[in-house]
Design an enzyme around this catalytic site. Sequence first.
Site, PDB file in Angstrom:
ATOM      1  CD  GLU A  60     -14.016  -3.411   5.528  1.00  0.00           C
ATOM      2  OE1 GLU A  60     -14.430  -3.915   6.592  1.00  0.00           O
ATOM      3  OE2 GLU A  60     -14.788  -2.941   4.640  1.00  0.00           O
ATOM      4  CG  HIS A 129     -18.588 -12.923   6.355  1.00  0.00           C
ATOM      5  ND1 HIS A 129     -19.357 -12.801   5.234  1.00  0.00           N
ATOM      6  CD2 HIS A 129     -18.819 -11.812   7.096  1.00  0.00           C
ATOM      7  CE1 HIS A 129     -20.037 -11.667   5.280  1.00  0.00           C
ATOM      8  NE2 HIS A 129     -19.728 -11.047   6.395  1.00  0.00           N
TER       9      HIS A 129
END
Length: 324
Positions: A60, A129
Site C-alpha cells: 500500500e 481488517h
Amino acid sequence: MPVITYRDAINQALAEELQRDPNVLIMGEEVGQYKGAYKVTRGLLDQFGPDRVLDTPISEAGFTGLGIGAAMMGLRPVVEFMFWSFCYVAFDQVFNNAANIRYMSGGLINIPIVFRGPANGGTNVGATHSHTPENFAANTPGLKVICPATPYDAKGLMKSAIRDNDPVFVMENTVLYGNKGEVPEEDYVIPMGVAEVKRAGTDISLIAHGRCVILCLEAAKALADEHGINAEVVDIRSIRPLDEETILESVRKTNRAVLVEENKPFCGVDAQISHIIQDKAFDYLDAPIKRVSSIDAPQIYSMPLEKLQIPSVERIIETVLEIT
C-alpha cells in the site's frame, strides 16, 4: 429504472468514468486479473486494458505513493484498498502528503485521486481488517470523505469523487455490496456535501451514514409499526464536506436525535455531529442527544460477539425508546 446491486453501481461508475476521461485509471491489489477482492472491478481489465487497470504488488505504501505522484502529474487514479484497515500502511502518503500537497504548493498542484474500498466490521475478519477510519480521515484538512448507503448514491457519489480535484475517501461496506436498488441508466452525479432525508418523520431524527442508514430505515419501520413513533432518517452521505443544515433542519422539526454509526464512539464522527446539534439547535431539543456506536474495543473476531459489538436495529430501537 434498472435495479442493480451496490457492487454493480460502483462498477458502472468506474467504467463510465474510464470511458469518459482517458486520465482516469484504477490501481490496487488484484483489481485486474482477479476482478477485485470483492469483484467490484470485474470486467474492467478486459474492457480498458492493463494500462488503465493496474494490478499492483502487495504494498500500500508503494502504490499509494505512485497514485499520488500520478495525480500530481494530471492523471486521476482510483486506488483500491482491499480493506480500509490497510490505509495505515500508507499513513504518510495519504494523511501527510495527499492531504497537504495542494496547500503546500500554494494551490499550484491538485491531487485528483480517489481512495476506495470497504471500511466496516460485521464480516468476521478480525481487528486488523475491520477499521472504520472515516473519523480519522475527516479530521484531516484537505481530504474529503463520503459513505454511500444505496446503489443510487454509490454510483452518483463515486462519479462525483472521480471528477473532484481533491483527494476523496470513498468508504464502502462489504455487507452492502449485494444490496439492490434503482439506478438510472443516464449519466448523473451526486454532489458531495449534500445529505438526504431517506424517510420523513416527525417524532425523532435518526442520523447515520453507510450501512447504518439501512439499519435506521429498518428500525424506523419497526418503531412505527410497534410503537407508533414516526422516525425521520437522515443519510448524511458525505462526512466532509458535511451538510449541517439538513441535519439541523431535521432536529428542529423532530426535537430529538439519535446518531448511529459503526465507528467507535471516542472521537467518532457522531461526536462532531452531536456538538453541531447542541451548538446550533440546543433550544429545539426536548431530550438529550443519544448515540449508537460500535462497542469501544478492537473488533471482535467471534462472529456472535461481533454482532453485539456493532450497531443493530434492536440497539437503535432501545435507544429511541429511552428518549421518546
